[in-house]
Write a protein that holds these residues in place. Structure first.
Motif, PDB file in Angstrom:
ATOM      1  N   PRO A   1      41.004  79.618  65.217  1.00 61.51           N
ATOM      2  CA  PRO A   1      42.128  80.235  65.926  1.00 61.51           C
ATOM      3  C   PRO A   1      43.312  79.270  66.045  1.00 61.51           C
ATOM      4  O   PRO A   1      43.138  78.101  66.397  1.00 61.51           O
ATOM      5  CB  PRO A   1      41.535  80.561  67.300  1.00 61.51           C
ATOM      6  N   GLY A   2      44.491  79.774  65.726  1.00 64.86           N
ATOM      7  CA  GLY A   2      45.705  78.983  65.826  1.00 64.86           C
ATOM      8  C   GLY A   2      46.021  78.132  64.614  1.00 64.86           C
ATOM      9  O   GLY A   2      47.104  77.559  64.530  1.00 64.86           O
ATOM     10  N   ALA A   3      45.091  78.030  63.665  1.00 64.23           N
ATOM     11  CA  ALA A   3      45.341  77.214  62.471  1.00 64.23           C
ATOM     12  C   ALA A   3      46.411  77.869  61.612  1.00 64.23           C
ATOM     13  O   ALA A   3      46.420  79.082  61.426  1.00 64.23           O
ATOM     14  CB  ALA A   3      44.059  77.053  61.663  1.00 64.23           C
ATOM     15  N   ARG A   4      47.290  77.046  61.094  1.00 63.78           N
ATOM     16  CA  ARG A   4      48.349  77.537  60.214  1.00 63.78           C
ATOM     17  C   ARG A   4      47.961  77.268  58.778  1.00 63.78           C
ATOM     18  O   ARG A   4      47.517  76.179  58.438  1.00 63.78           O
ATOM     19  CB  ARG A   4      49.659  76.834  60.553  1.00 63.78           C
ATOM     20  N   SER A   5      48.153  78.254  57.933  1.00 61.47           N
ATOM     21  CA  SER A   5      47.772  78.144  56.527  1.00 61.47           C
ATOM     22  C   SER A   5      48.861  77.433  55.724  1.00 61.47           C
ATOM     23  O   SER A   5      49.998  77.897  55.649  1.00 61.47           O
ATOM     24  CB  SER A   5      47.536  79.541  55.945  1.00 61.47           C
ATOM     25  N   VAL A   6      48.485  76.296  55.152  1.00 64.76           N
ATOM     26  CA  VAL A   6      49.338  75.569  54.217  1.00 64.76           C
ATOM     27  C   VAL A   6      48.410  75.092  53.106  1.00 64.76           C
ATOM     28  O   VAL A   6      47.783  74.037  53.210  1.00 64.76           O
ATOM     29  CB  VAL A   6      50.044  74.356  54.867  1.00 64.76           C
ATOM     30  N   PRO A   7      48.253  75.889  52.039  1.00 66.35           N
ATOM     31  CA  PRO A   7      47.353  75.492  50.956  1.00 66.35           C
ATOM     32  C   PRO A   7      47.660  74.082  50.458  1.00 66.35           C
ATOM     33  O   PRO A   7      48.827  73.666  50.429  1.00 66.35           O
ATOM     34  CB  PRO A   7      47.610  76.539  49.876  1.00 66.35           C
ATOM     35  N   LEU A   8      46.620  73.360  50.096  1.00 62.10           N
ATOM     36  CA  LEU A   8      46.755  71.970  49.677  1.00 62.10           C
ATOM     37  C   LEU A   8      47.848  71.785  48.633  1.00 62.10           C
ATOM     38  O   LEU A   8      48.628  70.841  48.707  1.00 62.10           O
ATOM     39  CB  LEU A   8      45.407  71.459  49.153  1.00 62.10           C
ATOM     40  N   GLY A   9      47.942  72.695  47.687  1.00 62.42           N
ATOM     41  CA  GLY A   9      48.950  72.594  46.636  1.00 62.42           C
ATOM     42  C   GLY A   9      50.377  72.721  47.136  1.00 62.42           C
ATOM     43  O   GLY A   9      51.316  72.356  46.433  1.00 62.42           O
ATOM     44  N   GLN A  10      50.570  73.234  48.348  1.00 63.38           N
ATOM     45  CA  GLN A  10      51.915  73.397  48.907  1.00 63.38           C
ATOM     46  C   GLN A  10      52.258  72.325  49.937  1.00 63.38           C
ATOM     47  O   GLN A  10      53.379  72.262  50.434  1.00 63.38           O
ATOM     48  CB  GLN A  10      52.043  74.779  49.567  1.00 63.38           C
ATOM     49  N   LEU A  11      51.299  71.491  50.254  1.00 67.68           N
ATOM     50  CA  LEU A  11      51.482  70.532  51.340  1.00 67.68           C
ATOM     51  C   LEU A  11      52.637  69.570  51.090  1.00 67.68           C
ATOM     52  O   LEU A  11      53.429  69.303  51.983  1.00 67.68           O
ATOM     53  CB  LEU A  11      50.181  69.764  51.576  1.00 67.68           C
ATOM     54  N   ALA A  12      52.762  69.073  49.883  1.00 68.53           N
ATOM     55  CA  ALA A  12      53.833  68.114  49.585  1.00 68.53           C
ATOM     56  C   ALA A  12      55.202  68.730  49.828  1.00 68.53           C
ATOM     57  O   ALA A  12      56.082  68.076  50.389  1.00 68.53           O
ATOM     58  CB  ALA A  12      53.719  67.616  48.153  1.00 68.53           C
ATOM     59  N   ALA A  13      55.388  69.976  49.434  1.00 67.39           N
ATOM     60  CA  ALA A  13      56.678  70.634  49.648  1.00 67.39           C
ATOM     61  C   ALA A  13      56.955  70.809  51.135  1.00 67.39           C
ATOM     62  O   ALA A  13      58.082  70.608  51.594  1.00 67.39           O
ATOM     63  CB  ALA A  13      56.705  71.985  48.942  1.00 67.39           C
ATOM     64  N   VAL A  14      55.925  71.155  51.882  1.00 67.12           N
ATOM     65  CA  VAL A  14      56.091  71.360  53.321  1.00 67.12           C
ATOM     66  C   VAL A  14      56.477  70.053  53.999  1.00 67.12           C
ATOM     67  O   VAL A  14      57.404  69.999  54.790  1.00 67.12           O
ATOM     68  CB  VAL A  14      54.799  71.934  53.947  1.00 67.12           C
ATOM     69  N   VAL A  15      55.775  68.992  53.657  1.00 68.65           N
ATOM     70  CA  VAL A  15      56.070  67.703  54.269  1.00 68.65           C
ATOM     71  C   VAL A  15      57.419  67.195  53.785  1.00 68.65           C
ATOM     72  O   VAL A  15      58.205  66.672  54.567  1.00 68.65           O
ATOM     73  CB  VAL A  15      54.958  66.680  53.971  1.00 68.65           C
ATOM     74  N   GLY A  16      57.694  67.379  52.505  1.00 73.84           N
ATOM     75  CA  GLY A  16      58.930  66.878  51.931  1.00 73.84           C
ATOM     76  C   GLY A  16      60.171  67.404  52.606  1.00 73.84           C
ATOM     77  O   GLY A  16      61.148  66.701  52.758  1.00 73.84           O
ATOM     78  N   GLU A  17      60.131  68.624  53.047  1.00 72.72           N
ATOM     79  CA  GLU A  17      61.311  69.201  53.696  1.00 72.72           C
ATOM     80  C   GLU A  17      61.030  69.653  55.118  1.00 72.72           C
ATOM     81  O   GLU A  17      61.873  70.269  55.754  1.00 72.72           O
ATOM     82  CB  GLU A  17      61.823  70.373  52.861  1.00 72.72           C
TER      83      GLU A  17
END
Length: 113
Positions: free
Chosen positions: A36-52
């Motif tokens: 519960p409460g976990a946000r989905s950020v697939p591993l392959g998208q993590l760099a883009a999320v962190v990058g920006e």
């Protein structure tokens, strides 16, 4: 910053306090059941999320821990190491969502956190 690995009991205590939880599994895995409460950020998208610091998760907090979870702990270790190198206090959840569910804790199905 160094990545930490936490056991399910420590994660459950932190989860009860409303920590940020990032689930790095694929979307189909997330929909089948997640913490519960976990946000989905697939591993392959993590760099883009962190990058920006993208809107997928909102800004990842740099002043408090981010708990990273996957199915069993492998992907979350990689993701937490990546986040730690980016200056985020990242903690990988040993045992993952599978361990969480097997321990009798609630999981949520569907696409919403």
């Amino acid at each position: 910053m160094e990545m930490q690995e936490v056991n399910l009991a420590d994660f459950a205590a932190a989860h009860a306090d409303g920590v940020t939880v990032v689930d790095v599994r694929e979307p189909f895995e997330y929909v089948e059941g997640h913490v519960p409460g976990a946000r989905s950020v697939p591993l392959g998208q993590l760099a883009a999320v962190v990058g920006e610091l993208a809107a997928v998760v909102g800004e990842l907090p740099r002043s408090r821990p981010v708990y990273v979870i996957c199915a069993g702990g492998g992907r979350s270790l990689s993701a937490a190491q990546f986040l730690a190198r980016a200056g985020i206090d990242a903690r990988s959840v040993a045992g993952g969502t599978g361990g969480w569910a097997r321990s009798g804790r609630a999981v949520v199905t569907g696409a919403d956190a």
